[in-house]
Write a protein that holds these residues in place. Sequence first.
Motif, short mmCIF file in Angstrom:
data_model
loop_
_atom_site.label_atom_id
_atom_site.label_comp_id
_atom_site.label_asym_id
_atom_site.label_seq_id
_atom_site.Cartn_x
_atom_site.Cartn_y
_atom_site.Cartn_z
N GLN A 6 18.87 -21.21 21.66
CA GLN A 6 17.51 -20.59 21.65
C GLN A 6 16.68 -21.84 20.83
O GLN A 6 15.41 -21.84 20.94
CB GLN A 6 17.64 -19.44 20.49
CG GLN A 6 17.99 -18.38 21.39
CD GLN A 6 17.97 -16.82 20.66
OE1 GLN A 6 18.59 -16.15 21.10
NE2 GLN A 6 16.91 -16.63 19.62
N GLU A 10 14.44 -11.19 27.00
CA GLU A 10 13.96 -11.28 25.75
C GLU A 10 14.46 -10.55 24.92
O GLU A 10 14.15 -9.08 24.68
CB GLU A 10 12.55 -11.39 25.75
CG GLU A 10 11.74 -12.19 26.92
CD GLU A 10 12.11 -13.80 27.05
OE1 GLU A 10 12.67 -14.19 25.85
OE2 GLU A 10 12.01 -14.42 27.88
N TYR A 21 16.32 -8.98 21.27
CA TYR A 21 15.90 -8.70 19.75
C TYR A 21 16.96 -9.46 19.15
O TYR A 21 17.99 -8.97 19.32
CB TYR A 21 15.55 -7.36 19.41
CG TYR A 21 15.09 -7.20 17.94
CD1 TYR A 21 13.65 -6.89 17.70
CD2 TYR A 21 15.78 -7.18 16.69
CE1 TYR A 21 13.10 -6.82 16.69
CE2 TYR A 21 15.35 -7.09 15.54
CZ TYR A 21 13.87 -6.85 15.31
OH TYR A 21 13.37 -6.88 14.21
N ASP A 22 16.50 -10.40 18.24
CA ASP A 22 17.46 -11.37 17.93
C ASP A 22 17.33 -11.47 16.13
O ASP A 22 17.24 -12.67 15.70
CB ASP A 22 17.55 -12.83 18.30
CG ASP A 22 16.05 -13.26 18.38
OD1 ASP A 22 15.06 -12.55 18.52
OD2 ASP A 22 16.13 -14.64 18.25
N VAL A 35 22.40 -10.71 20.16
CA VAL A 35 21.86 -10.95 21.43
C VAL A 35 23.29 -10.92 22.42
O VAL A 35 23.05 -10.24 23.63
CB VAL A 35 21.49 -12.66 21.38
CG1 VAL A 35 21.24 -12.91 22.84
CG2 VAL A 35 20.44 -12.72 20.50
N ASN A 72 16.03 -15.32 25.81
CA ASN A 72 14.84 -15.81 24.73
C ASN A 72 14.39 -17.16 25.13
O ASN A 72 14.65 -18.03 24.20
CB ASN A 72 15.70 -15.70 23.27
CG ASN A 72 16.01 -14.17 22.92
OD1 ASN A 72 15.51 -13.23 23.67
ND2 ASN A 72 16.83 -13.94 22.06
N GLY A 102 12.99 -16.96 20.41
CA GLY A 102 13.38 -15.90 19.71
C GLY A 102 12.87 -15.98 18.06
O GLY A 102 12.28 -16.82 17.65
N HIS A 159 8.48 -10.88 21.76
CA HIS A 159 9.32 -10.91 22.89
C HIS A 159 8.66 -10.39 24.10
O HIS A 159 8.69 -10.93 25.08
CB HIS A 159 10.41 -10.02 22.75
CG HIS A 159 11.65 -10.74 21.64
ND1 HIS A 159 11.17 -11.28 20.38
CD2 HIS A 159 12.94 -10.59 21.61
CE1 HIS A 159 12.53 -11.76 19.99
NE2 HIS A 159 13.40 -11.47 20.53
N THR A 174 12.94 -6.93 28.02
CA THR A 174 12.62 -7.23 26.84
C THR A 174 12.89 -6.10 25.63
O THR A 174 12.71 -4.88 26.11
CB THR A 174 11.20 -7.63 26.56
OG1 THR A 174 10.66 -7.77 25.16
CG2 THR A 174 10.17 -6.55 27.21
#
Length: 392
Positions: A177, A287, A289-290, A296, A329, A333, A345, A370
């Motif tokens: 990322q 994409e 959420y991180d 991930v 991502n 991200g 995202h 996403t």
Amino acid sequence: MTRHGSGLRDRTAIAGVGWTEYSRNSGVSTLTLALRAVTAALDDAGLRLSDVDGVACHRVGDSVQAVLVAQALGVEDLRYHLDMFGGGGTSHQVVAHAAMAVASGMAETVVCWRAVNARSEFRMGGTGRPAPDALEFQYQLPYGYATPPQQYAMLARAWMHARGATSEDLGRVAVTQREHALLSPRAMMRRSLTMDDYLAARFIAEPLRLNDCCLETDAAVAVVVTSAERARALAKPPVLIAGAATGGGHTLFSNGRADPTVSAAADLAPRLYAAAGIGPDDIDIAELYDAFTFLVPLQLEDYGLVTRGETGGFYADGHAGLKGRLPVNTHGGHLSEGYVHGLNHVAEAASQLRGEAGDRQVPGATVALTTGQPGYVGGTSSALILRREESA
């Protein structure tokens, strides 16, 4: 035959996206940030302030009320209003609700945003303010178990143990990322990250090191939702909202979910794919959420994109990179671009599908997944599938 859950499919679209600068000290209020992002998104769509008749956001006591943003925009007849309390798990639900409002005729043009001074003003998990209103918090506090890194560290350890994952497996997420972020003009992190750098960084809460944790960011992001038909007549190619789904989760303490290494996204995913009329193999970019690295690969599993236990090899073989089988991502991200609590995202997915992502553009991307936070701690999750108009 109409498939169950397909009522929203391709009826609405994201017509504009807007960002503020991502920084550690914006020097302005969250109201100002929100207005800057909203006006940028409207400009991007070729719309005026007078076109807005709906507003929607989510917040956790850290930002400006939605109605105040509407008043500052000069919305005289507010037809739709959503001010949702909740963290990253609700981020995509906000856009889904806006799409429902448009599809039902309740509103015509809804702006969705997230505005935070999450570094200079309201640091999540910080001290100096009242404790969360979750009942179980009283049982955590005596042990100093209070912050998001502490909470997610226990989940990360459980997931790593169940999958046989290593620190290097998490490190590859962070390193990949960062490579993507270096191609984004908005990204806060401007230096490359090697595996040696990752492993040498201090622990925040084992097994999570510094670069396993998302950034603290002052910023705002906004997207404009309108009907697909209207979006086709606006300035930019419409990004169709092909599917939307929300789901439950667990707060770690008060819910009896049997396996903490499988998130609520696993329950949500089949409904999401059914709503869009596609399957995991149709996704071109993800994409995800991180807030922390392990979320991930966990979501790659739970959304059926990678077989359980094989995400380490997926990253080691470069499949998550911009030239890989499934770029993940693409903006860097929350770990390396900036933490705007989920909505960046959505904006990145829209930019990719419009072919406007510049040096990080994934050629031929037509369908994007996403996601919001997959249901931990806050007890809720949400996700979208977006589609480029040409693939309709």
